[in-house]
Design a protein around this motif. Structure first.
Motif, PDB file in Angstrom:
ATOM      1  N   ALA A 193       0.829  -1.204   0.000  1.00  0.00           N
ATOM      2  CA  ALA A 193       0.000   0.000   0.000  1.00  0.00           C
ATOM      3  C   ALA A 193       0.866   1.258   0.000  1.00  0.00           C
ATOM      4  CB  ALA A 193      -0.926  -0.006   1.224  1.00  0.00           C
ATOM      5  N   GLU A 194       1.946   1.228   0.788  1.00  0.00           N
ATOM      6  CA  GLU A 194       2.857   2.368   0.840  1.00  0.00           C
ATOM      7  C   GLU A 194       3.529   2.580  -0.514  1.00  0.00           C
ATOM      8  OE1 GLU A 194       5.099   5.500   2.745  1.00  0.00           O
ATOM      9  OE2 GLU A 194       3.239   4.444   3.240  1.00  0.00           O
ATOM     10  N   ALA A 195       3.884   1.474  -1.168  1.00  0.00           N
ATOM     11  CA  ALA A 195       4.533   1.563  -2.481  1.00  0.00           C
ATOM     12  C   ALA A 195       3.608   2.222  -3.499  1.00  0.00           C
ATOM     13  CB  ALA A 195       4.933   0.169  -2.956  1.00  0.00           C
ATOM     14  N   GLY A 196       2.342   1.804  -3.542  1.00  0.00           N
ATOM     15  CA  GLY A 196       1.394   2.391  -4.475  1.00  0.00           C
ATOM     16  C   GLY A 196       1.214   3.876  -4.249  1.00  0.00           C
ATOM     17  N   LYS A 197       1.142   4.281  -3.002  1.00  0.00           N
ATOM     18  CA  LYS A 197       0.981   5.693  -2.653  1.00  0.00           C
ATOM     19  C   LYS A 197       2.182   6.508  -3.137  1.00  0.00           C
ATOM     20  CE  LYS A 197       0.889   8.591   1.537  1.00  0.00           C
ATOM     21  NZ  LYS A 197       2.308   9.001   1.512  1.00  0.00           N
ATOM     22  N   ARG A 198       3.375   5.979  -2.906  1.00  0.00           N
ATOM     23  CA  ARG A 198       4.581   6.713  -3.280  1.00  0.00           C
ATOM     24  C   ARG A 198       4.734   6.842  -4.792  1.00  0.00           C
ATOM     25  NH1 ARG A 198       7.153   9.267   1.072  1.00  0.00           N
ATOM     26  NH2 ARG A 198       6.573   8.108   2.943  1.00  0.00           N
ATOM     27  N   VAL A 199       4.381   5.810  -5.524  1.00  0.00           N
ATOM     28  CA  VAL A 199       4.467   5.875  -6.984  1.00  0.00           C
ATOM     29  C   VAL A 199       3.518   6.933  -7.526  1.00  0.00           C
ATOM     30  CG1 VAL A 199       4.008   4.615  -9.131  1.00  0.00           C
ATOM     31  CG2 VAL A 199       5.297   3.517  -7.294  1.00  0.00           C
ATOM     32  N   LEU A 200       2.304   6.985  -6.987  1.00  0.00           N
ATOM     33  CA  LEU A 200       1.346   8.002  -7.422  1.00  0.00           C
ATOM     34  C   LEU A 200       1.860   9.408  -7.113  1.00  0.00           C
ATOM     35  CD1 LEU A 200      -2.099   6.446  -6.424  1.00  0.00           C
ATOM     36  CD2 LEU A 200      -1.214   6.833  -8.729  1.00  0.00           C
ATOM     37  N   GLU A 201       2.439   9.587  -5.930  1.00  0.00           N
ATOM     38  CA  GLU A 201       3.000  10.889  -5.577  1.00  0.00           C
ATOM     39  C   GLU A 201       4.140  11.260  -6.527  1.00  0.00           C
ATOM     40  OE1 GLU A 201       2.188  10.852  -0.723  1.00  0.00           O
ATOM     41  OE2 GLU A 201       4.174  10.390  -1.529  1.00  0.00           O
ATOM     42  N   GLY A 202       5.004  10.291  -6.811  1.00  0.00           N
ATOM     43  CA  GLY A 202       6.121  10.558  -7.713  1.00  0.00           C
ATOM     44  C   GLY A 202       5.659  10.945  -9.097  1.00  0.00           C
ATOM     45  N   LYS A 203       4.621  10.277  -9.579  1.00  0.00           N
ATOM     46  CA  LYS A 203       4.063  10.575 -10.906  1.00  0.00           C
ATOM     47  C   LYS A 203       3.508  11.997 -10.956  1.00  0.00           C
ATOM     48  CE  LYS A 203       0.436   8.909 -14.080  1.00  0.00           C
ATOM     49  NZ  LYS A 203       1.268   8.765 -15.290  1.00  0.00           N
ATOM     50  N   ALA A 204       2.729  12.362  -9.944  1.00  0.00           N
ATOM     51  CA  ALA A 204       2.129  13.695  -9.913  1.00  0.00           C
ATOM     52  C   ALA A 204       3.185  14.779  -9.773  1.00  0.00           C
ATOM     53  CB  ALA A 204       1.122  13.781  -8.760  1.00  0.00           C
ATOM     54  N   LEU A 205       4.170  14.575  -8.929  1.00  0.00           N
ATOM     55  CA  LEU A 205       5.228  15.569  -8.743  1.00  0.00           C
ATOM     56  C   LEU A 205       6.012  15.790 -10.028  1.00  0.00           C
ATOM     57  CD1 LEU A 205       6.586  14.496  -5.234  1.00  0.00           C
ATOM     58  CD2 LEU A 205       5.489  16.676  -5.787  1.00  0.00           C
ATOM     59  N   SER A 206       6.267  14.720 -10.752  1.00  0.00           N
ATOM     60  CA  SER A 206       7.049  14.821 -11.985  1.00  0.00           C
ATOM     61  C   SER A 206       6.254  15.441 -13.127  1.00  0.00           C
ATOM     62  CB  SER A 206       7.547  13.430 -12.391  1.00  0.00           C
ATOM     63  OG  SER A 206       8.227  13.471 -13.626  1.00  0.00           O
ATOM     64  N   GLU A 207       5.044  14.959 -13.354  1.00  0.00           N
ATOM     65  CA  GLU A 207       4.272  15.375 -14.520  1.00  0.00           C
ATOM     66  C   GLU A 207       3.619  16.744 -14.340  1.00  0.00           C
ATOM     67  OE1 GLU A 207       1.484  12.308 -15.370  1.00  0.00           O
ATOM     68  OE2 GLU A 207       2.993  10.901 -16.127  1.00  0.00           O
ATOM     69  N   MET A 208       3.223  17.072 -13.129  1.00  0.00           N
ATOM     70  CA  MET A 208       2.450  18.289 -12.920  1.00  0.00           C
ATOM     71  C   MET A 208       3.253  19.433 -12.320  1.00  0.00           C
ATOM     72  SD  MET A 208      -1.006  16.471 -11.414  1.00  0.00           S
ATOM     73  CE  MET A 208      -1.816  18.042 -11.271  1.00  0.00           C
ATOM     74  N   LEU A 209       4.287  19.094 -11.545  1.00  0.00           N
ATOM     75  CA  LEU A 209       4.987  20.146 -10.812  1.00  0.00           C
ATOM     76  C   LEU A 209       6.475  20.238 -11.143  1.00  0.00           C
ATOM     77  CD1 LEU A 209       3.259  19.496  -7.366  1.00  0.00           C
ATOM     78  CD2 LEU A 209       2.741  21.303  -9.002  1.00  0.00           C
ATOM     79  N   GLY A 210       6.957  19.352 -12.024  1.00  0.00           N
ATOM     80  CA  GLY A 210       8.361  19.421 -12.419  1.00  0.00           C
ATOM     81  C   GLY A 210       9.338  19.136 -11.299  1.00  0.00           C
TER      82      GLY A 210
END
Length: 259
Positions: A193-210
């Motif tokens: 569960a922690e892994a899934g949460k972190r991957v989603l955060e990483g995706k959003a930080l990279s794609e939306m916030l640079g």
């Protein structure tokens, strides 16, 4: 009163007995002269969970109790021989086993059982508090000599898409701003569960916030394939994953970026 010769055995548990990996759950003391058997069992299975992951603690408590009853029934007679334990174990393909019998001096079987339990079971289960993963990360960065090159507790980054904010332990600039956070993946169920949460955060930080998310994880006994697959998932969304033991690699990147 003169100490008399007693014997003891350790009650060990493993959900995977074919691996020959066990943890201590209790002690049995045999007072052969009287045919007396004293059993002292753990009621805290934290150490077993640390080794083998989550399991049904209620079931385990009931199962080890039933096992102890069989031990008492089988050995409540005088002159228990060392070979009796081998025979007892060989007749059971079980989650539990008794270790070979050892001699111990003592005046009362009950007191000896309590003493051995503290030394062999309870002491090991509670001797060391699990350190916070954030503390371990800080220590690793300090030992690597890069702590002064990092921003400590940078401003939280809000991810509007998920309505959450990412508060990282450290940060540094390297073309993009890197948020470094620590996480535990050593529990099979919570780790996923922690892994899934972190991957989603990483995706959003990279794609939306640079920005780039870097996670340093404690994986415990998780298999290498779990770590490798998760590392690939992080890379696919523009994030990075390091084991705690790999902090030196991350530290080299940080050192190269320092101005």
């Amino acid at each position: 009163m003169e100490s008399m010769k007693l014997f003891y055995s350790i009650v060990q548990f493993s959900p995977f007995p074919e691996r020959f990996e066990y943890v201590n759950l209790g002690v049995v003391v045999f007072e052969n002269r009287k045919g007396k058997v004293v059993v002292k069992l753990a009621d805290d299975f934290a150490r077993a969970k640390k080794f083998f992951g989550d399991f049904n603690a209620t079931f385990l408590k009931s199962a080890v109790h039933d096992f102890s009853q069989r031990v008492v029934h089988n050995f409540s007679r005088s002159a228990v021989a060392a070979t009796s334990i081998n025979e007892f174990n060989s007749k059971r393909a079980d989650l539990f086993r008794l270790t070979p019998m050892n001699a111990v001096a003592g005046e009362r079987a009950d007191d000896v059982a309590e003493k051995l339990f503290i030394e062999l079971v309870a002491w090991h289960g509670h001797s060391k508090k699990i350190e916070r993963i954030n503390t371990l990360l800080t220590t690793a960065f300090r030992d690597a000599g890069v702590l002064s090159l990092l921003d400590k507790r940078p401003e939280p980054v809000h991810i509007e898409q998920y309505g959450v904010s990412v508060q990282a332990d450290y940060g540094y600039q390297n073309g993009v701003y890197n948020l470094i956070d620590a996480a535990r993946f050593d529990n099979p169920q919570r780790g996923l569960a922690e892994a899934g949460k972190r991957v989603l955060e990483g995706k959003a930080l990279s794609e939306m916030l640079g920005k780039r998310l870097i996670v340093v994880g404690e994986f415990g006994t998780q298999p290498d394939r779990f770590v490798d697959n998760l590392r690939s998932d992080f890379q696919s969304v523009g994030a990075k994953l390091f084991r705690l033991e790999e902090v030196y690699e991350l530290s080299e990147e940080i050192r190269r970026s320092a101005h």
